[in-house]
Design a protein around this motif. Sequence first.
Motif, PDB file in Angstrom:
ATOM      1  N   THR A 268       2.664   1.677 -10.273  1.00 19.65           N
ATOM      2  CA  THR A 268       3.783   0.755  -9.913  1.00 19.65           C
ATOM      3  C   THR A 268       3.450  -0.572  -9.203  1.00 19.65           C
ATOM      4  N   PHE A 269       2.311  -0.491  -8.934  1.00 17.44           N
ATOM      5  CA  PHE A 269       1.902  -1.806  -7.931  1.00 17.44           C
ATOM      6  C   PHE A 269       0.644  -2.302  -8.544  1.00 17.44           C
ATOM      7  N   ASN A 270       0.128  -3.718  -8.242  1.00 20.72           N
ATOM      8  CA  ASN A 270      -1.105  -3.989  -8.438  1.00 20.72           C
ATOM      9  C   ASN A 270      -2.230  -3.674  -7.705  1.00 20.72           C
ATOM     10  N   LEU A 271      -3.299  -3.198  -8.207  1.00 21.26           N
ATOM     11  CA  LEU A 271      -4.608  -3.119  -7.450  1.00 21.26           C
ATOM     12  C   LEU A 271      -4.968  -4.394  -6.499  1.00 21.26           C
ATOM     13  N   THR A 272      -5.282  -3.972  -5.682  1.00 20.53           N
ATOM     14  CA  THR A 272      -5.823  -5.156  -4.885  1.00 20.53           C
ATOM     15  C   THR A 272      -7.312  -5.594  -5.156  1.00 20.53           C
ATOM     16  N   GLU A 273      -7.613  -6.963  -4.919  1.00 21.13           N
ATOM     17  CA  GLU A 273      -8.764  -7.716  -5.356  1.00 21.13           C
ATOM     18  C   GLU A 273      -9.930  -6.511  -5.220  1.00 21.13           C
ATOM     19  N   ALA A 274      -9.894  -6.004  -3.912  1.00 19.67           N
ATOM     20  CA  ALA A 274     -11.038  -5.269  -3.488  1.00 19.67           C
ATOM     21  C   ALA A 274     -11.016  -3.790  -4.451  1.00 19.67           C
ATOM     22  N   GLN A 275      -9.909  -3.445  -4.525  1.00 14.48           N
ATOM     23  CA  GLN A 275      -9.951  -2.277  -5.613  1.00 14.48           C
ATOM     24  C   GLN A 275     -10.626  -2.551  -6.994  1.00 14.48           C
ATOM     25  N   LYS A 276     -10.304  -3.554  -7.506  1.00 12.54           N
ATOM     26  CA  LYS A 276     -10.686  -4.206  -8.693  1.00 12.54           C
ATOM     27  C   LYS A 276     -11.968  -4.338  -8.740  1.00 12.54           C
ATOM     28  N   ASP A 299     -11.224   1.423   5.131  1.00  8.20           N
ATOM     29  CA  ASP A 299     -10.506   2.097   6.009  1.00  8.20           C
ATOM     30  C   ASP A 299      -9.424   3.122   5.570  1.00  8.20           C
ATOM     31  N   VAL A 300      -8.901   3.787   6.533  1.00  7.22           N
ATOM     32  CA  VAL A 300      -7.693   4.545   6.293  1.00  7.22           C
ATOM     33  C   VAL A 300      -6.626   3.577   5.459  1.00  7.22           C
ATOM     34  N   GLY A 301      -6.066   4.250   4.459  1.00  2.87           N
ATOM     35  CA  GLY A 301      -4.801   3.364   3.848  1.00  2.87           C
ATOM     36  C   GLY A 301      -5.335   2.214   2.922  1.00  2.87           C
ATOM     37  N   SER A 302      -6.702   2.268   2.797  1.00  2.37           N
ATOM     38  CA  SER A 302      -6.991   1.235   1.937  1.00  2.37           C
ATOM     39  C   SER A 302      -6.798   1.422   0.533  1.00  2.37           C
ATOM     40  N   GLY A 303      -6.564   2.609  -0.015  1.00  6.88           N
ATOM     41  CA  GLY A 303      -6.488   2.678  -1.265  1.00  6.88           C
ATOM     42  C   GLY A 303      -7.594   3.394  -2.126  1.00  6.88           C
ATOM     43  N   LYS A 304      -8.415   4.273  -1.409  1.00  7.51           N
ATOM     44  CA  LYS A 304      -9.458   4.880  -2.177  1.00  7.51           C
ATOM     45  C   LYS A 304      -9.151   6.009  -2.982  1.00  7.51           C
ATOM     46  N   THR A 305      -7.833   6.595  -2.899  1.00  4.95           N
ATOM     47  CA  THR A 305      -7.771   7.864  -3.578  1.00  4.95           C
ATOM     48  C   THR A 305      -7.358   7.207  -4.996  1.00  4.95           C
ATOM     49  N   LEU A 306      -7.102   6.114  -5.277  1.00 11.22           N
ATOM     50  CA  LEU A 306      -6.474   5.379  -6.233  1.00 11.22           C
ATOM     51  C   LEU A 306      -7.831   5.016  -7.258  1.00 11.22           C
ATOM     52  N   MET A 450      -6.570  -4.546   2.600  1.00  7.75           N
ATOM     53  CA  MET A 450      -5.320  -3.392   2.807  1.00  7.75           C
ATOM     54  C   MET A 450      -4.445  -3.647   1.587  1.00  7.75           C
ATOM     55  N   PRO A 451      -3.778  -2.796   0.902  1.00  7.00           N
ATOM     56  CA  PRO A 451      -2.892  -3.316   0.150  1.00  7.00           C
ATOM     57  C   PRO A 451      -1.520  -4.384   0.637  1.00  7.00           C
ATOM     58  N   PRO A 452      -1.090  -5.077  -0.019  1.00  4.80           N
ATOM     59  CA  PRO A 452      -0.213  -5.960   0.634  1.00  4.80           C
ATOM     60  C   PRO A 452       1.203  -5.395   1.319  1.00  4.80           C
ATOM     61  N   GLY A 453       1.367  -6.084   2.338  1.00  5.14           N
ATOM     62  CA  GLY A 453       2.605  -5.729   3.075  1.00  5.14           C
ATOM     63  C   GLY A 453       2.560  -4.875   4.088  1.00  5.14           C
ATOM     64  N   ARG A 454       1.403  -4.484   4.399  1.00  2.73           N
ATOM     65  CA  ARG A 454       0.917  -3.490   5.476  1.00  2.73           C
ATOM     66  C   ARG A 454       0.983  -4.282   7.012  1.00  2.73           C
ATOM     67  N   LYS A 455       1.721  -3.805   7.854  1.00  2.00           N
ATOM     68  CA  LYS A 455       1.601  -4.572   9.022  1.00  2.00           C
ATOM     69  C   LYS A 455       0.675  -3.784  10.080  1.00  2.00           C
ATOM     70  N   VAL A 557      -3.352  12.907   5.200  1.00  2.00           N
ATOM     71  CA  VAL A 557      -1.887  13.001   5.030  1.00  2.00           C
ATOM     72  C   VAL A 557      -1.151  11.544   5.016  1.00  2.00           C
ATOM     73  N   ASP A 558      -0.117  11.598   4.136  1.00  2.00           N
ATOM     74  CA  ASP A 558       0.411  10.284   3.726  1.00  2.00           C
ATOM     75  C   ASP A 558       1.931  10.549   3.563  1.00  2.00           C
ATOM     76  N   ILE A 559       2.596  10.131   4.662  1.00  2.00           N
ATOM     77  CA  ILE A 559       3.950  10.269   4.876  1.00  2.00           C
ATOM     78  C   ILE A 559       4.575   8.998   5.448  1.00  2.00           C
ATOM     79  N   GLY A 586       1.881   3.571   9.639  1.00  2.00           N
ATOM     80  CA  GLY A 586       1.422   2.213   9.088  1.00  2.00           C
ATOM     81  C   GLY A 586       1.606   2.210   7.512  1.00  2.00           C
ATOM     82  N   ARG A 587       1.979   3.188   6.918  1.00  2.00           N
ATOM     83  CA  ARG A 587       1.815   3.353   5.574  1.00  2.00           C
ATOM     84  C   ARG A 587       2.957   2.848   4.589  1.00  2.00           C
ATOM     85  N   GLY A 588       4.025   2.803   5.583  1.00  2.00           N
ATOM     86  CA  GLY A 588       5.298   2.364   4.625  1.00  2.00           C
ATOM     87  C   GLY A 588       5.637   0.787   5.058  1.00  2.00           C
TER      88      GLY A 588
HETATM   89  P1  ADP Z   1      -7.088   6.076   1.511  1.00  2.00           P
HETATM   90  O1  ADP Z   1      -7.435   7.310   1.007  1.00  2.00           O
HETATM   91  O2  ADP Z   1      -8.059   5.059   1.307  1.00  2.00           O
HETATM   92  O3  ADP Z   1      -6.883   6.438   2.964  1.00  2.00           O
HETATM   93  P2  ADP Z   1      -4.739   6.098  -0.153  1.00  2.00           P
HETATM   94  O4  ADP Z   1      -5.414   5.949  -1.407  1.00  2.00           O
HETATM   95  O5  ADP Z   1      -4.328   7.285   0.305  1.00  2.00           O
HETATM   96  O6  ADP Z   1      -5.650   5.516   1.213  1.00  2.00           O
HETATM   97  O7  ADP Z   1      -3.663   5.087  -0.271  1.00  2.00           O
HETATM   98  C1  ADP Z   1      -2.753   4.770   0.916  1.00  2.00           C
HETATM   99  C2  ADP Z   1      -1.316   4.434   0.385  1.00  2.00           C
HETATM  100  O8  ADP Z   1      -1.404   3.135  -0.169  1.00  2.00           O
HETATM  101  C3  ADP Z   1      -0.957   5.366  -0.830  1.00  2.00           C
HETATM  102  O9  ADP Z   1       0.402   5.721  -0.649  1.00  2.00           O
HETATM  103  C4  ADP Z   1      -1.184   4.549  -2.049  1.00  2.00           C
HETATM  104  O10 ADP Z   1      -0.260   5.066  -3.229  1.00  2.00           O
HETATM  105  C5  ADP Z   1      -0.812   3.272  -1.608  1.00  2.00           C
HETATM  106  N1  ADP Z   1      -1.775   2.084  -2.339  1.00  2.00           N
HETATM  107  C6  ADP Z   1      -2.962   2.034  -2.820  1.00  2.00           C
HETATM  108  N2  ADP Z   1      -3.301   1.160  -3.599  1.00  2.00           N
HETATM  109  C7  ADP Z   1      -2.405   0.338  -3.530  1.00  2.00           C
HETATM  110  C8  ADP Z   1      -2.091  -0.930  -3.740  1.00  2.00           C
HETATM  111  N3  ADP Z   1      -3.296  -1.683  -4.512  1.00  2.00           N
HETATM  112  N4  ADP Z   1      -0.866  -1.854  -3.539  1.00  2.00           N
HETATM  113  C9  ADP Z   1       0.261  -0.988  -2.971  1.00  2.00           C
HETATM  114  N5  ADP Z   1      -0.272   0.337  -2.475  1.00  2.00           N
HETATM  115  C10 ADP Z   1      -1.224   1.079  -2.732  1.00  2.00           C
END
Ligand code: ADP
Length: 701
Positions: A268-276, A299-306, A450-455, A557-559, A586-588
């Motif tokens: 549902t979102f675009n990958l960041t350049e770093a993820q790509k 870093d935490v929240g940078s989107g490694k799981t994806l 970091m994914p966009p929009g993170r404060k 944990v992601d909430i 800081g995930r929302g």
């Molecule tokens: P990490 O494992 O690196 O801590 P996560 O993979 O759990 O981070 O990602 C944190 C949150 O950011 C998740 O809710 C994920 O869906 C979301 N996310 C990951 N990549 C992006 C992206 N490119 N754009 C927006 N949100 C993203």
Amino acid sequence: MSNAFLKTPIEYLKGVGPARADVLRSESNIFTYADLLSFLPFRYIDRSVFIRIADIKDETALIQFKARLVKSQIVGSPRNQRFVVTVKDESGEIDLIWFRGLKWMVDKFKTDQEYIVFGKPSIFNGRWNISHPEIEIPSDQPIPLNETIRPIYNSTEKLKSKGLDYKGISKLMKTLLLNEKFNVPENLSPGILENFRLMDRQEAFISIHFPGNAELLKKAQTRLKFEELFFLQLRLMKQRYGRINKQKGHVFLKVGDYVNRFYHQQLTFNLTEAQKRVIREIRKDLGSGRQMNRLLQGDVGSGKTLVALMTMLIALDNGYQACLMAPTEILANQHFSTISGMLSELDIRVGLLTGSTKSGERKEILSDLMGGKLQILIGTHALIEENVRFRYLGIVIIDEQHRFGVAQRAKLWEKNQISPHILVMTATPIPRTLAMTLYGDLDSSVIDEMPPGRKPVVTRHICEHDRPKVYNFIRRKIREGRQVFIVYPLIQESETLDLKNLTEGFEHVIKEFPEPRYTVGMVHGQMKQHEKDREMERFLSGKSQILVATTVIEVGVDIPNASVMIIENAERYGLSQLHQLRGRVGRGSDQSYCLLMSNDILSAEAKKRIFTMVHTSDGFEIAETDLKLRGPGDIMGTQQSGILNLRIADIIKDEKILRAARNLASEIIHEDPDLVDEKNSLLSRHLIQMDKHQGNWGLIS
Ligand code: ADP
Ligand code: MG
């Protein structure tokens, strides 16, 4: 040319014998002469320095002073006698106490005589004293040069009971070094010794145990540090080179249906350049025909799981299975639900295997895995058990790797004839020097965006007396619809105490935030899995607004709706742990807050940690500071996993030596990857020795 003398069992050394040999083996892992020789002093005392009695203030340090005898007497009941000698200098008085050998001591002392006292002070009945100090009469002769710097060895109660305090150990060392057969073979070529101006090996060992002066000691230390770091690097580089050039890997060239459908329809979102970029790096590895061994830092929240998920889908597209291993059950469960959720439209079978998987379900999973029906398996350590067999395991992803040792990684490789690709993910940014030492055998990728929009999370340090303000803040945030974590520290020495700490905290929170207006949940490590799950679920679905927890929520944990993190007793946590905890919020899209609660009075180190947290959110900076404050031995469980088994070098303080050693190792492996060249024969022989001893340090043979 191996040295039989140094391999002699320790009991044959003059002055050892069977009883002492037993404790040397059990307490200090000293089995042979070589082991004794590599048992290094942990510090040195300069015997030319004397202090004043009034300046004694440290219970742990060994000290030395000159004082005159005031009186000496035997005190206590006949069954419990002590010999107490009171001495004084111009600044004060102190008691010296002997519990053993009284008869022999009594005649030794003369009133008004001046003595040199050397020992470890302690407080008893509100008075400083020193038990069983060493005593000497000052002579006009200066202390002989080669005895001014005295080595101090680690000892234990059991060693001491056999007369092996640091002096006893030093005596054994002397016996060993004075033996006419004593000889330490060199393991670095003359060229290296010359280029780096290193002391020769035998001399280094002699000087490290009996330093003639400060300069020689320093040279000896440098030589042994260099050797330690050099061989570590040489081995890592040889392995890496071998892997890159020899270790075959599955070739995954295809990007097929799974990846495409996921990417175009599910995401549902675009990958960041770093993820790509990182996915490109991974794809290149996967197509290369060699085994991938990559470390993914982000870093935490940078989107490694994806990234992990896309990587697994590539394996699936090529007809292989994938597994993802997490360090805790909570995290494995969370990965399982996120990933099955994301893949629900794709007709992929995902399984979860942890310690609490029921045996019926487990059987089914194992058989489907073997039959190839199960494509992705997610789990904990349970995944590396013997009976977990894949049909076509193509890739292994390890989350939060620092909790798995290298040995465990190797175990995964053994599961197939062609080793699966390995992607190791870590959220703890690893300082460069540590990465070089720990993961020198891995290629590395970094998600630095970091994914966009993170404060950034607003972080504040709050002292105890401002607690009411914090509660008001929480009420306001809950009114706004947000949720709050309150974390209590885990004090590892006592699990029951932790629980008490937590439950007291919980009751306190309930009082402040009573039902029915508020709902407060609690999770901790000792709860049953289904209870934990229920509490997490209640919080995730918004039924509870406050979650009181121990650090079980630290990882993963992601909430997104939880925007406030309160950390109680923040002074008790290490920096990387604080950083991890803060990463839970800081995930929302809302502004998030992290409040570090502490006592009003803090140690200098705790202040520094809290200051760092308040002033930066850069994971790398935090990791560097952490390493400096704590030292590498302590960081990230490296000690338990036995990866960083350094005896003398310190990767922070000795960064310069590390770099020199690394460059040299790299040059040599580049030129002669198998170390078959005659001029590298000493090196290769030493590496073989190291491997025989399971990677232990500079074994002397
Ligand atoms: P990490 O494992 O690196 O801590 P996560 O993979 O759990 O981070 O990602 C944190 C949150 O950011 C998740 O809710 C994920 O869906 C979301 N996310 C990951 N990549 C992006 C992206 N490119 N754009 C927006 N949100 C993203
Ligand atoms: Mg994660």
